[in-house]
Design a protein around this motif. Structure first.
Motif, PDB file in Angstrom:
ATOM      1  N   GLU A  48       0.826  -1.205   0.000  1.00  0.00           N
ATOM      2  CA  GLU A  48       0.000   0.000   0.000  1.00  0.00           C
ATOM      3  C   GLU A  48       0.863   1.259   0.000  1.00  0.00           C
ATOM      4  O   GLU A  48       0.569   2.222  -0.707  1.00  0.00           O
ATOM      5  N   MET A  49       1.940   1.243   0.764  1.00  0.00           N
ATOM      6  CA  MET A  49       2.818   2.407   0.779  1.00  0.00           C
ATOM      7  C   MET A  49       3.550   2.572  -0.541  1.00  0.00           C
ATOM      8  O   MET A  49       3.859   3.686  -0.949  1.00  0.00           O
ATOM      9  N   ASN A  50       3.813   1.481  -1.222  1.00  0.00           N
ATOM     10  CA  ASN A  50       4.425   1.588  -2.549  1.00  0.00           C
ATOM     11  C   ASN A  50       3.450   2.201  -3.547  1.00  0.00           C
ATOM     12  O   ASN A  50       3.852   2.921  -4.449  1.00  0.00           O
ATOM     13  N   LYS A  51       2.164   1.916  -3.372  1.00  0.00           N
ATOM     14  CA  LYS A  51       1.152   2.521  -4.246  1.00  0.00           C
ATOM     15  C   LYS A  51       1.051   4.030  -4.012  1.00  0.00           C
ATOM     16  O   LYS A  51       0.843   4.796  -4.935  1.00  0.00           O
ATOM     17  N   TYR A  52       1.176   4.425  -2.738  1.00  0.00           N
ATOM     18  CA  TYR A  52       1.020   5.830  -2.367  1.00  0.00           C
ATOM     19  C   TYR A  52       2.355   6.431  -1.932  1.00  0.00           C
ATOM     20  O   TYR A  52       2.448   7.096  -0.906  1.00  0.00           O
ATOM     21  N   HIS A  53       3.374   6.241  -2.749  1.00  0.00           N
ATOM     22  CA  HIS A  53       4.714   6.712  -2.426  1.00  0.00           C
ATOM     23  C   HIS A  53       4.819   8.230  -2.403  1.00  0.00           C
ATOM     24  O   HIS A  53       5.738   8.788  -1.818  1.00  0.00           O
ATOM     25  N   PHE A  54       3.863   8.898  -2.990  1.00  0.00           N
ATOM     26  CA  PHE A  54       3.891  10.356  -3.089  1.00  0.00           C
ATOM     27  C   PHE A  54       3.435  11.046  -1.807  1.00  0.00           C
ATOM     28  O   PHE A  54       3.555  12.265  -1.689  1.00  0.00           O
ATOM     29  N   LEU A  55       2.915  10.297  -0.836  1.00  0.00           N
ATOM     30  CA  LEU A  55       2.465  10.889   0.423  1.00  0.00           C
ATOM     31  C   LEU A  55       3.649  11.453   1.204  1.00  0.00           C
ATOM     32  O   LEU A  55       4.793  11.048   1.028  1.00  0.00           O
ATOM     33  N   ASP A  56       3.346  12.384   2.091  1.00  0.00           N
ATOM     34  CA  ASP A  56       4.386  12.965   2.934  1.00  0.00           C
ATOM     35  C   ASP A  56       5.030  11.892   3.805  1.00  0.00           C
ATOM     36  O   ASP A  56       4.409  10.877   4.131  1.00  0.00           O
ATOM     37  N   LYS A  57       6.254  12.175   4.204  1.00  0.00           N
ATOM     38  CA  LYS A  57       6.990  11.215   5.036  1.00  0.00           C
ATOM     39  C   LYS A  57       6.294  10.971   6.368  1.00  0.00           C
ATOM     40  O   LYS A  57       6.245   9.839   6.839  1.00  0.00           O
ATOM     41  N   ASP A  58       5.753  12.028   6.961  1.00  0.00           N
ATOM     42  CA  ASP A  58       5.089  11.843   8.250  1.00  0.00           C
ATOM     43  C   ASP A  58       3.801  11.040   8.123  1.00  0.00           C
ATOM     44  O   ASP A  58       3.434  10.294   9.027  1.00  0.00           O
ATOM     45  N   MET A  59       3.127  11.140   6.976  1.00  0.00           N
ATOM     46  CA  MET A  59       1.921  10.336   6.758  1.00  0.00           C
ATOM     47  C   MET A  59       2.272   8.858   6.588  1.00  0.00           C
ATOM     48  O   MET A  59       1.589   7.982   7.123  1.00  0.00           O
ATOM     49  N   GLN A  60       3.339   8.583   5.863  1.00  0.00           N
ATOM     50  CA  GLN A  60       3.769   7.196   5.683  1.00  0.00           C
ATOM     51  C   GLN A  60       4.206   6.592   7.014  1.00  0.00           C
ATOM     52  O   GLN A  60       3.854   5.465   7.340  1.00  0.00           O
ATOM     53  N   TYR A  61       4.952   7.368   7.774  1.00  0.00           N
ATOM     54  CA  TYR A  61       5.409   6.899   9.080  1.00  0.00           C
ATOM     55  C   TYR A  61       4.220   6.655  10.017  1.00  0.00           C
ATOM     56  O   TYR A  61       4.169   5.622  10.697  1.00  0.00           O
ATOM     57  N   SER A  62       3.263   7.552  10.024  1.00  0.00           N
ATOM     58  CA  SER A  62       2.073   7.387  10.878  1.00  0.00           C
ATOM     59  C   SER A  62       1.262   6.168  10.468  1.00  0.00           C
ATOM     60  O   SER A  62       0.703   5.475  11.323  1.00  0.00           O
ATOM     61  N   PHE A  63       1.188   5.913   9.166  1.00  0.00           N
ATOM     62  CA  PHE A  63       0.475   4.729   8.690  1.00  0.00           C
ATOM     63  C   PHE A  63       1.095   3.465   9.274  1.00  0.00           C
ATOM     64  O   PHE A  63       0.391   2.603   9.800  1.00  0.00           O
ATOM     65  N   TYR A  64       2.398   3.339   9.178  1.00  0.00           N
ATOM     66  CA  TYR A  64       3.074   2.158   9.729  1.00  0.00           C
ATOM     67  C   TYR A  64       2.951   2.104  11.243  1.00  0.00           C
ATOM     68  O   TYR A  64       2.703   1.049  11.822  1.00  0.00           O
ATOM     69  N   LEU A  65       3.155   3.230  11.875  1.00  0.00           N
ATOM     70  CA  LEU A  65       3.123   3.284  13.335  1.00  0.00           C
ATOM     71  C   LEU A  65       1.776   2.841  13.887  1.00  0.00           C
ATOM     72  O   LEU A  65       1.708   2.107  14.878  1.00  0.00           O
ATOM     73  N   ASN A  66       0.687   3.227  13.230  1.00  0.00           N
ATOM     74  CA  ASN A  66      -0.648   2.932  13.734  1.00  0.00           C
ATOM     75  C   ASN A  66      -1.277   1.680  13.139  1.00  0.00           C
ATOM     76  O   ASN A  66      -2.282   1.206  13.640  1.00  0.00           O
ATOM     77  N   SER A  67      -0.706   1.143  12.068  1.00  0.00           N
ATOM     78  CA  SER A  67      -1.308  -0.016  11.411  1.00  0.00           C
ATOM     79  C   SER A  67      -0.670  -1.341  11.810  1.00  0.00           C
ATOM     80  O   SER A  67      -1.367  -2.350  11.950  1.00  0.00           O
ATOM     81  N   LEU A  68       0.637  -1.353  11.945  1.00  0.00           N
ATOM     82  CA  LEU A  68       1.320  -2.609  12.251  1.00  0.00           C
ATOM     83  C   LEU A  68       1.196  -2.951  13.724  1.00  0.00           C
ATOM     84  O   LEU A  68       1.271  -2.072  14.593  1.00  0.00           O
ATOM     85  N   ARG A  69       1.023  -4.223  13.989  1.00  0.00           N
ATOM     86  CA  ARG A  69       0.956  -4.675  15.379  1.00  0.00           C
ATOM     87  C   ARG A  69       2.330  -4.607  16.026  1.00  0.00           C
ATOM     88  O   ARG A  69       3.351  -4.754  15.371  1.00  0.00           O
ATOM     89  N   LYS A  70       2.322  -4.444  17.312  1.00  0.00           N
ATOM     90  CA  LYS A  70       3.557  -4.389  18.067  1.00  0.00           C
ATOM     91  C   LYS A  70       4.175  -5.793  18.091  1.00  0.00           C
ATOM     92  O   LYS A  70       3.550  -6.745  18.567  1.00  0.00           O
ATOM     93  N   LYS A  71       5.359  -5.899  17.546  1.00  0.00           N
ATOM     94  CA  LYS A  71       6.007  -7.199  17.443  1.00  0.00           C
ATOM     95  C   LYS A  71       7.502  -6.991  17.236  1.00  0.00           C
ATOM     96  O   LYS A  71       7.914  -6.057  16.566  1.00  0.00           O
TER      97      LYS A  71
END
Length: 125
Positions: A48-71
């Motif tokens: 999904e992030m490869n599809k939306y590579h044009f998003l701001d860096k903070d948006m991409q980071y927030s997506f990962y931070l809030n989407s991925l489970r803690k592991k």
């Protein structure tokens, strides 16, 4: 900030490192995507992030931070395997890398040793 700090915050600690605006420049989305794509549970997110590579860096980071489970995720950086006899076959037959790797699959050890003997120049090393 180092790469491990970003990955640890996304994967394990879940603390937002983008609160300080000066570190936004240090975030490398391509490298983070590459590191996370080695895990089976992160593949769809990285796609999904490869599809939306044009998003701001903070948006991409927030997506990962809030989407991925803690592991705790660790995988070594993927490297291409080094083939030891490739150069000998390339030199002997005049092949490219691709053709030489195909030839290595069908050559026996005796044939490879014969090629090495034929290419041996001699003299002192």
């Amino acid at each position: 900030m180092e790469l491990k700090d970003w990955l640890n915050s996304i994967n394990f600690t879940k603390e937002n490192l983008m609160e300080d605006p000066s570190v936004k420049k240090e975030y490398a989305p391509f490298i983070i995507n590459r590191c996370l794509s080695g895990h089976i549970d992160c593949i769809l997110y990285t796609n999904e992030m490869n599809k939306y590579h044009f998003l701001d860096k903070d948006m991409q980071y927030s997506f990962y931070l809030n989407s991925l489970r803690k592991k705790k995720r660790f995988s070594p950086w993927l490297r291409k395997d080094k083939v030891t006899d490739l150069e000998c076959v390339k030199k002997y037959y005049g092949y490219s890398n691709e053709k030489a790797s195909q030839a290595l699959k069908i050559l026996s050890k005796e044939q490879i040793n014969f090629i090495k003997q034929r290419l041996e120049i001699g003299g002192s090393k």
